[in-house]
Design an enzyme around this catalytic site. Structure first.
Site, PDB file in Angstrom:
ATOM      1  N   CYS A 380      23.757 -18.354  -4.940  1.00  0.00           N
ATOM      2  CA  CYS A 380      24.539 -17.542  -4.009  1.00  0.00           C
ATOM      3  C   CYS A 380      24.412 -16.043  -4.320  1.00  0.00           C
ATOM      4  O   CYS A 380      23.450 -15.410  -3.912  1.00  0.00           O
ATOM      5  CB  CYS A 380      25.990 -18.020  -4.012  1.00  0.00           C
ATOM      6  SG  CYS A 380      26.851 -17.544  -2.510  1.00  0.00           S
ATOM      7  N   HIS A 506      25.643 -23.529  -2.852  1.00  0.00           N
ATOM      8  CA  HIS A 506      26.024 -23.888  -4.223  1.00  0.00           C
ATOM      9  C   HIS A 506      25.658 -25.333  -4.505  1.00  0.00           C
ATOM     10  O   HIS A 506      26.476 -26.235  -4.273  1.00  0.00           O
ATOM     11  CB  HIS A 506      27.540 -23.724  -4.410  1.00  0.00           C
ATOM     12  CG  HIS A 506      27.999 -22.306  -4.405  1.00  0.00           C
ATOM     13  ND1 HIS A 506      28.152 -21.577  -5.551  1.00  0.00           N
ATOM     14  CD2 HIS A 506      28.336 -21.491  -3.379  1.00  0.00           C
ATOM     15  CE1 HIS A 506      28.579 -20.352  -5.247  1.00  0.00           C
ATOM     16  NE2 HIS A 506      28.696 -20.278  -3.932  1.00  0.00           N
ATOM     17  N   GLU A 508      25.570 -26.958  -7.161  1.00  0.00           N
ATOM     18  CA  GLU A 508      26.329 -27.607  -8.254  1.00  0.00           C
ATOM     19  C   GLU A 508      27.456 -28.500  -7.753  1.00  0.00           C
ATOM     20  O   GLU A 508      27.832 -29.463  -8.428  1.00  0.00           O
ATOM     21  CB  GLU A 508      26.902 -26.558  -9.226  1.00  0.00           C
ATOM     22  CG  GLU A 508      27.849 -25.528  -8.629  1.00  0.00           C
ATOM     23  CD  GLU A 508      27.138 -24.310  -8.090  1.00  0.00           C
ATOM     24  OE1 GLU A 508      25.903 -24.376  -7.891  1.00  0.00           O
ATOM     25  OE2 GLU A 508      27.801 -23.288  -7.846  1.00  0.00           O
TER      26      GLU A 508
HETATM   27  N1  GLN Z   1      29.770 -12.124  -2.936  1.00  0.00           N
HETATM   28  C1  GLN Z   1      28.714 -12.781  -2.262  1.00  0.00           C
HETATM   29  C2  GLN Z   1      29.056 -13.094  -0.810  1.00  0.00           C
HETATM   30  O1  GLN Z   1      30.186 -13.051  -0.427  1.00  0.00           O
HETATM   31  C3  GLN Z   1      28.302 -14.054  -2.972  1.00  0.00           C
HETATM   32  C4  GLN Z   1      29.347 -15.111  -2.956  1.00  0.00           C
HETATM   33  C5  GLN Z   1      29.098 -16.200  -3.935  1.00  0.00           C
HETATM   34  O2  GLN Z   1      28.333 -16.053  -4.872  1.00  0.00           O
HETATM   35  N2  GLN Z   1      29.779 -17.300  -3.780  1.00  0.00           N
HETATM   36  O3  GLN Z   1      28.200 -13.401  -0.014  1.00  0.00           O
END
Ligand code: GLN
Length: 543
Positions: A380, A506, A508
């Site tokens: 992410c 994500h 995970e």
């Molecule tokens: N801050 C980034 C976003 O809002 C990444 C978010 C994250 O890593 N879950 O897109």
């Protein structure tokens, strides 16, 4: 009719109620029962999305986009099930509903009170979550005696009356201290917490003593006596080398038979074969793989608990134990540490995150991995920063950044998703939950997943800006996954490296001990291979 098991905690918070709840669930599910969970979080937040991961640990995202307590992650990993937002109840949700109803006039003429209106709402939510199940396990967060927890404890007390003694079971998990000098078990604090529970009208049916080593007969006898229980109803949940062993130690002490008999459940014989294989993998993982997780919330390992578990699942599936070092990237920025030391790791992971702190350090880590061919996985935020790094150092876009980190950047390679631009409130407004990802054939991602369409959970506001796709790709960054409409980058990889992959989702959250997530498995395998080849590596590290 579903049966209910309520799990409360005493003496200290984080006593391991989640693990006990998940383990009891496992013990019942291997007997063929349909088991579900609710985690109650007595805080006033509507969900975990707005909590600080430093103090509350990771936000676990469900398929339906719930931003929930990390215990739902344990339920999913232990039982290989999928939970939903319905499985996490907070004070905020309950009050929001009751107040909305009051404003609509649903309680016209009545004085709206904690008992019965709030407790009715709690019970209604628990019953809704129990639909279609044999057993619903309800874990009450916090510690008995907390002010916030009282309406919930009152609601479960009432449920015993309404559902019947034979359909409800109370498990109290509390800490038992050991005096190092004498090895003596100290149960007084546990006794007090049982008394606190009784003062609220709840007599536990089972007490689980959380302790460092198995409690002795004397401690068990005392706990039973003061808890008004038979000794058979007292269990020891002592420290174990890996968490997936807890169901086995409770089962060995007779938890399964006790619960089944007490609730009059009709079950088959337990089939532990699948879980035994998981335990064997953990016990047989002999080699080690060293991974640096470079992020901001690294002080509390719970902040990235799913990442940690996903790495370990991948490791044990290839016979290796993953040793994780949590690296605070601010230390690279301040010069306390130097990214050169990452050369001593087999792989580097940059996890999800928000806000500016530590990001320049993360970018240094990514640059180092890209230039030195160190296996890299970005999650992410990790994807977004990989793109920033590539834009700056390969595409020559000086000052490239995410607008989250520098709104004035001359090259906003990462920017808010268009639908996010009008969003004003921060709670529950990200792109959340399971969405389809299309994988491009012939890429590393395709080799890993072996599929062209996968479903993955998301939690973000920003994405790779369309206007930079062209230059990034021309300079060699490969976009190997997209949203189904082709408008959103989901996976990037760098084919110049042995393993350099980053995902906007994500992975995970979907990892299970018996079924490691492919991106993690690929990453840990690459790290493992690098370790084996390390002896031969002679090329000096580039900065
Ligand atoms: N801050 C980034 C976003 O809002 C990444 C978010 C994250 O890593 N879950 O897109």
């Amino acid at each position: 009719m579903p049966k209910y098991i309520f799990v409360t905690g005493g003496v200290v918070s984080s006593v391991g109620k989640g693990t006990v709840a998940a383990s009891v669930g496992k013990i019942l599910s291997v007997r063929g029962l349909r088991v579900g969970f609710v985690k109650i979080d007595p805080y006033v937040n509507v969900d975990a999305g707005t909590l600080n991961p430093f103090s509350h640990g990771e936000v676990f995202v469900t398929d339906d986009g719930g931003e929930t307590d990390l215990d739902l992650g344990w339920y999913e990993r232990f039982l290989d099930i999928k939970t939903s937002r319905q499985n996490n109840i907070t004070t905020g949700q309950v009050y929001a509903e009751v107040i909305a109803r009051e404003r609509r006039g649903d309680y016209l003429g009545q004085c709206v009170q904690i008992v019965p209106h709030v407790t009715d709402e709690i019970k209604a939510r628990l019953r809704a979550a129990a639909k279609g199940l044999d057993v619903l396990i309800v874990e009450v967060g916090g510690t008995v005696g907390d002010i916030e927890g009282q309406p919930f404890l009152e609601a479960i007390r009432q449920m015993r009356l309404e559902e019947g003694v034979e359909n409800t079971l109370f498990i109290h998990v509390a800490l038992v201290l050991t005096l190092k000098a004498t090895g003596e078990f100290k149960t007084k604090a546990l006794q007090h917490s049982v008394n606190a529970l009784r003062a609220l009208g709840i007599q536990p049916d089972i007490i689980v003593a959380r302790c460092e080593t198995p409690i002795d007969t004397e401690a068990r006898r005392k706990i039973a006596l003061f808890g008004t229980l038979t000794e058979k109803a007292v269990f020891s949940s002592h420290d174990v080398p890996y968490i997936y062993k807890v169901p086995a130690i409770l089962e060995e002490q007779g938890m399964g038979d006790f619960v089944v008999e007490r609730l009059g459940l009709n079950t088959g014989r337990p089939d532990w074969s699948g879980w035994r294989r998981v335990m064997e993998m953990y016990e047989n993982a002999k080699e080690t793989v060293r991974i640096a997780v470079c992020g901001k919330y690294t002080k509390l390992a719970d902040s990235y608990v799913s990442v940690k578990e996903a790495l370990q699942h991948a490791g044990v599936n290839i016979g290796a134990r993953v040793v994780i070092d949590w690296v605070n990237t601010e230390e690279f920025e301040s010069g306390v540490r130097n990214v050169l030391e990452l050369g001593g790791y087999d792989g580097v992971l940059v996890p999800g995150g928000f806000g500016r702190r530590g990001t320049e350090g993360m970018i240094q880590c990514i640059k180092f991995c890209r230039e030195n061919n160190i296996p890299f996985l970005g999650i992410c935020f990790g994807l977004q920063l990989s793109v920033v790094e590539f834009a700056r150092h390969v595409c020559g876009l000086e000052g490239a950044n995410s607008t989250e980190l520098n709104p004035e950047t001359p090259h906003p390679v990462i920017d808010l998703m268009p639908e996010q631009k009008k969003v004003r409130e921060l709670g529950g407004t990200m792109r959340l939950g399971a969405e389809t990802v299309r994988i491009v054939e012939g890429t590393l991602a395709h080799r890993l997943y072996g599929e062209t369409e996968i479903l993955q959970r998301h939690r973000h506001r920003y994405e790779v800006s369309r206007q930079y796709w062209d230059i990034l790709q021309r300079k060699g960054l490969v976009f190997s996954g997209f949203s189904p409409d082709g408008k959103r980058v989901e996976i990037v990889e760098n084919p110049s490296n042995t393993f350099f992959l980053a995902t906007q989702y994500h992975p995970e959250y979907l990892s299970r001990p018996s079924r490691p997530e492919p991106a993690y498995l690929g990453f840990v395998t690459a790290a493992y291979n690098r370790r084996r080849l390390a002896a031969e590596a002679t090329t000096p590290l580039k900065m």
